[in-house]
Write a protein that holds these residues in place. Sequence first.
Motif, PDB file in Angstrom:
ATOM      1  N   LEU A   1       1.565   3.256  27.958  1.00  0.00           N
ATOM      2  CA  LEU A   1       0.544   4.317  27.993  1.00  0.00           C
ATOM      3  C   LEU A   1       1.022   5.606  28.632  1.00  0.00           C
ATOM      4  CD1 LEU A   1      -2.874   2.655  28.870  1.00  0.00           C
ATOM      5  CD2 LEU A   1      -2.060   3.545  26.676  1.00  0.00           C
TER       6      LEU A   1
ATOM      7  N   CYS B   1       2.674   3.990  14.345  1.00  0.00           N
ATOM      8  CA  CYS B   1       1.918   2.778  14.723  1.00  0.00           C
ATOM      9  C   CYS B   1       1.604   1.887  13.526  1.00  0.00           C
ATOM     10  CB  CYS B   1       0.611   3.173  15.412  1.00  0.00           C
ATOM     11  SG  CYS B   1       0.843   4.135  16.917  1.00  0.00           S
TER      12      CYS B   1
ATOM     13  N   MET C   1       0.854  -1.188   0.000  1.00  0.00           N
ATOM     14  CA  MET C   1       0.000   0.000   0.000  1.00  0.00           C
ATOM     15  C   MET C   1       0.895   1.246   0.000  1.00  0.00           C
ATOM     16  SD  MET C   1      -3.404   0.457   2.309  1.00  0.00           S
ATOM     17  CE  MET C   1      -2.646   0.554   3.930  1.00  0.00           C
TER      18      MET C   1
ATOM     19  N   PHE D   1      -6.539   5.975   2.348  1.00  0.00           N
ATOM     20  CA  PHE D   1      -6.736   6.696   3.607  1.00  0.00           C
ATOM     21  C   PHE D   1      -6.052   8.059   3.568  1.00  0.00           C
ATOM     22  CE2 PHE D   1      -5.138   7.440   8.039  1.00  0.00           C
ATOM     23  CZ  PHE D   1      -6.371   7.678   8.618  1.00  0.00           C
ATOM     24  N   LYS D   2      -6.853   9.101   3.785  1.00  0.00           N
ATOM     25  CA  LYS D   2      -6.308  10.470   3.771  1.00  0.00           C
ATOM     26  C   LYS D   2      -6.197  11.009   5.195  1.00  0.00           C
ATOM     27  CE  LYS D   2      -9.001  11.607  -0.333  1.00  0.00           C
ATOM     28  NZ  LYS D   2     -10.189  12.384  -0.723  1.00  0.00           N
ATOM     29  N   LEU D   3      -5.125  11.749   5.457  1.00  0.00           N
ATOM     30  CA  LEU D   3      -4.941  12.297   6.808  1.00  0.00           C
ATOM     31  C   LEU D   3      -4.149  13.594   6.745  1.00  0.00           C
ATOM     32  CD1 LEU D   3      -5.400  11.537   9.868  1.00  0.00           C
ATOM     33  CD2 LEU D   3      -3.106  10.533   9.830  1.00  0.00           C
TER      34      LEU D   3
ATOM     35  N   HIS E   1       0.971  16.134  13.641  1.00  0.00           N
ATOM     36  CA  HIS E   1       1.105  15.276  14.824  1.00  0.00           C
ATOM     37  C   HIS E   1       0.274  13.998  14.663  1.00  0.00           C
ATOM     38  CE1 HIS E   1       2.333  18.873  17.592  1.00  0.00           C
ATOM     39  NE2 HIS E   1       3.222  18.601  16.673  1.00  0.00           N
ATOM     40  N   ALA E   2      -0.923  14.147  14.089  1.00  0.00           N
ATOM     41  CA  ALA E   2      -1.759  12.962  13.829  1.00  0.00           C
ATOM     42  C   ALA E   2      -1.051  12.040  12.836  1.00  0.00           C
ATOM     43  CB  ALA E   2      -3.125  13.388  13.300  1.00  0.00           C
TER      44      ALA E   2
ATOM     45  N   TYR F   1       7.344   6.721  19.577  1.00  0.00           N
ATOM     46  CA  TYR F   1       5.999   6.940  20.148  1.00  0.00           C
ATOM     47  C   TYR F   1       5.660   5.679  20.944  1.00  0.00           C
ATOM     48  CZ  TYR F   1       1.151   8.622  20.344  1.00  0.00           C
ATOM     49  OH  TYR F   1      -0.078   9.085  20.763  1.00  0.00           O
TER      50      TYR F   1
ATOM     51  N   ASP G   1       2.273  12.893  24.125  1.00  0.00           N
ATOM     52  CA  ASP G   1       1.062  13.598  23.684  1.00  0.00           C
ATOM     53  C   ASP G   1       0.939  14.959  24.368  1.00  0.00           C
ATOM     54  OD1 ASP G   1       0.111  11.693  21.888  1.00  0.00           O
ATOM     55  OD2 ASP G   1      -1.011  10.596  23.407  1.00  0.00           O
TER      56      ASP G   1
ATOM     57  N   HIS H   1      -2.456   7.194   2.288  1.00  0.00           N
ATOM     58  CA  HIS H   1      -1.887   5.857   2.480  1.00  0.00           C
ATOM     59  C   HIS H   1      -2.916   4.867   1.949  1.00  0.00           C
ATOM     60  CE1 HIS H   1      -0.293   2.588   5.420  1.00  0.00           C
ATOM     61  NE2 HIS H   1       0.317   2.530   4.271  1.00  0.00           N
TER      62      HIS H   1
ATOM     63  N   ARG I   1       1.898  10.242  14.655  1.00  0.00           N
ATOM     64  CA  ARG I   1       1.377   9.170  15.517  1.00  0.00           C
ATOM     65  C   ARG I   1       0.966   7.970  14.663  1.00  0.00           C
ATOM     66  NH1 ARG I   1      -1.531  13.708  17.972  1.00  0.00           N
ATOM     67  NH2 ARG I   1      -0.904  13.998  20.159  1.00  0.00           N
ATOM     68  N   TYR I   2       0.252   8.256  13.568  1.00  0.00           N
ATOM     69  CA  TYR I   2      -0.253   7.175  12.711  1.00  0.00           C
ATOM     70  C   TYR I   2       0.899   6.390  12.088  1.00  0.00           C
ATOM     71  CZ  TYR I   2      -2.341   4.917   8.632  1.00  0.00           C
ATOM     72  OH  TYR I   2      -2.716   3.987   7.681  1.00  0.00           O
TER      73      TYR I   2
ATOM     74  N   ALA J   1       1.525   9.095  26.814  1.00  0.00           N
ATOM     75  CA  ALA J   1       0.723  10.246  27.247  1.00  0.00           C
ATOM     76  C   ALA J   1       1.604  11.480  27.465  1.00  0.00           C
ATOM     77  CB  ALA J   1      -0.037   9.897  28.523  1.00  0.00           C
TER      78      ALA J   1
END
Lengths: 237, 237
Positions: B90, B76, B1, B62-64, B68-69, B86, B97, B59, B72-73, B94
């Motif tokens: 937790l 992961c 992808m 998928f659009k973003l 910062h988002a 990242y 974040d 991607h 993060r994406y 945090a």
Amino acid sequence: MGLKVYGHRMSQPARAVYIFCKMNGIEFEEISVNFFTKKTASPVFQEINPMKQVPAIVHGTFKLFESHAILRYLACAFPGVPDHWYPADLQKRAKIDSVLDWHHLNLRHGALRLVQAVALAPKLGRQPNPQVAIEAEKLLSESLEKIETFWLQGSGPFLLGNSEPSIADLSLVCEIMQLEVLDDKDIDRILGPHKKVQQWMEDTKTATKPHFEEIHGVLFEVKAELQKQRLLGANNA
Amino acid sequence: MGLKVYGHRMSQPARAVYIFCKMNGIEFEEISVNFFTKKTASPVFQEINPMKQVPAIVHGTFKLFESHAILRYLACAFPGVPDHWYPADLQKRAKIDSVLDWHHLNLRHGALRLVQAVALAPKLGRQPNPQVAIEAEKLLSESLEKIETFWLQGSGPFLLGNSEPSIADLSLVCEIMQLEVLDDKDIDRILGPHKKVQQWMEDTKTATKPHFEEIHGVLFEVKAELQKQRLLGANNA
């Protein structure tokens, strides 16, 4: 492990954290830190958050501030929080992060500066600032238009077309709620053109009742107090 | 992808995304969208990001947007990205974040407004705005002081006392790097008092070489061009 939430019910991000906890049965001790009387600048509170802002949390020995970071953390750290608040699916989660990140320099920056420059200036010990108010209202209106035409696209009643609310709905609706302290004609001018925004706010209130109304009680009291002062001022003039 | 990154090397959040991808062997197609010539407002780009800003990614389907988002994406969604960028833990996550959320209305808001009000105003088709520059420099200096005295506390060389960089280090250092387009005496006045910030920037550059220098090449070219114009202006005066 106990959870303490340091906040104030006149703080919109603190309200979002309170409502989130109550909606999800997360027990917490509510510790009020009054920013109007500069309690956020006290040495004791600065040990919790050196940025001197609410909300902040202490979970066991773990300290955290910034409301979006807190909401993300609570959604993941407490078992049983329904997935729709902050989905485990990476792409759904990323979209919510995108709303939350966009929020800071758009809706939040516009709404906060407007309310502080107009209605809350005297309570904050400042002079009302008409120039800031004009710029802030422009940004606020542009942000509401983006919510109306983009973030509320889709079939569901919530942001991103979701059928159930996320932490982004909670954060953004609590932000807009602070406009309640403005004069009603100002609220009508700002929110009036945005019918989908109004419906979404109602849907978010309904989805989070009775906690939404309860946590906003103090805001409605301040609204009534300010409205009385405005009437008195108008009569005296 | 396949991954497409829409950005521009004069955009500090786009640079952070490029460097992150290169550091982690994430293959991507770099699609340049020039915000100086308003290409971010083109109908084609608005299909990617209706907010008309870079960076944005596609991607697969998928659009973003919002850097910062995106960071993060990517951290992961792509296997093999080291945990320090990242963390899965937790509480460590945090804290990162918290830095990222704090960044928007502090360091980013100060640095971006200052650079746009002073050095980049002509390139953006605006008049330089000394009043905005004064306010922005104040916020920027306060933000640098918070980084110096709070975020860089701890034993490691990176934010939060970490021994290896996170996406927060990358985002914040790329933000500060845009000050390079200011006059050298202004850079010295702003960054001079913050020795830990300067060392942290060097450590982040070292930890991300050779990609950091490569991606910042265009910024250094613009710096040289603006410096030449300033010298010419001074000689003509």
